[in-house]
Design a protein around this motif. Structure first.
Motif, short mmCIF file in Angstrom:
data_model
loop_
_atom_site.label_atom_id
_atom_site.label_comp_id
_atom_site.label_asym_id
_atom_site.label_seq_id
_atom_site.Cartn_x
_atom_site.Cartn_y
_atom_site.Cartn_z
N GLU A 28 -3.33 -0.37 -5.53
CA GLU A 28 -2.79 0.81 -6.21
C GLU A 28 -1.89 0.34 -7.35
OE1 GLU A 28 -3.28 4.14 -5.75
OE2 GLU A 28 -4.79 3.73 -4.22
N ARG A 153 3.06 9.74 -4.51
CA ARG A 153 1.70 9.34 -4.16
C ARG A 153 1.71 8.25 -3.09
NH1 ARG A 153 -0.97 7.02 -8.24
NH2 ARG A 153 0.77 7.00 -9.67
N LYS A 154 2.68 7.34 -3.17
CA LYS A 154 2.78 6.28 -2.15
C LYS A 154 3.08 6.90 -0.77
CE LYS A 154 5.06 2.09 -0.67
NZ LYS A 154 3.85 1.47 -0.16
N ARG A 157 -0.06 8.45 0.60
CA ARG A 157 -1.00 7.42 1.09
C ARG A 157 -0.54 6.89 2.45
NH1 ARG A 157 -0.45 5.24 -3.95
NH2 ARG A 157 0.57 3.39 -3.14
N GLN A 158 0.77 6.64 2.57
CA GLN A 158 1.30 6.11 3.84
C GLN A 158 1.10 7.13 4.96
OE1 GLN A 158 5.33 5.16 2.64
NE2 GLN A 158 4.87 2.98 2.64
N LYS A 160 -1.19 9.49 5.14
CA LYS A 160 -2.62 9.56 5.43
C LYS A 160 -3.06 8.37 6.28
CE LYS A 160 -7.09 9.91 3.12
NZ LYS A 160 -7.78 9.91 1.83
#
Length: 183
Positions: A28, A153-154, A157-158, A160
């Motif tokens: 990413e 966004r990070k 992602r974490q 998810k």
């Protein structure tokens, strides 16, 4: 003697050795265009120190900018008995010191040459240009929403990835140990 070829057991072992590749599934990395010329930097929310460096750098620049009027006033008092040129030079030194530190802070966060790229239009017209404190504050104010987006966004992602890991977990797979002799 010396063998030119490996013995059969060695050859069999070599042929049966597994090969592994350890790759990330797409790093990413965010590309940020810094000016109209297309100069870019790349950063990643996966850099554990990025957000801390950004917040600390911003705080340092703001603190340095807030201290400027007091430093300039002190230099002006110290230079009261000097002519206007000497006073201007002394005050200029304070500003130059600020600018050099601020450039170092930005480059430390985002990589060498970032400040030069961001202020490229100035540098092309005035090669030895040093941005003033207002321009550095503007730099951080423009970067703040970008950093917030990268951080958000990070976190998504974490979250998810965590849900995907937990979906694999089955509570029945982890029964409480039974004591021997009890039913």
């Amino acid at each position: 003697g010396v063998r030119a070829f490996p013995s059969c057991p060695d050859l069999e072992r070599m042929l049966s050795m597994a090969k592994y590749e350890l790759k990330l599934d797409g790093a990413e990395v965010d590309e940020i265009t810094l000016n109209k010329h297309g100069d870019k930097i790349e950063i990643s929310g996966d850099d554990a120190g990025l957000f801390d460096k950004f917040a600390n750098g911003y705080d340092k620049i703001v603190k340095m900018a807030d201290e400027m009027p007091g430093k300039l006033e002190a230099v002006e008092k110290e230079s009261a008995d000097k002519d206007d040129i000497a006073k201007a030079v002394a005050m200029s030194r304070v500003r130059v010191e600020f600018c050099e530190k601020a450039i170092g802070i930005i480059d430390e966060i985002f990589g060498e040459g970032t400040a030069k790229k961001f202020f490229r239009d100035y540098y092309e017209s005035i090669p030895d240009f040093l941005p003033d404190e207002g321009l550095f504050i503007a730099f951080f104010e423009r970067f703040t929403p970008i950093m917030e987006d990268i951080f958000d966004r990070k976190l998504k992602r974490q979250e998810k990835a965590s849900k995907a890991r937990m979906a694999k977990y089955q509570p029945q797979d982890h029964k409480k140990p039974q004591r021997k002799g009890t039913k």
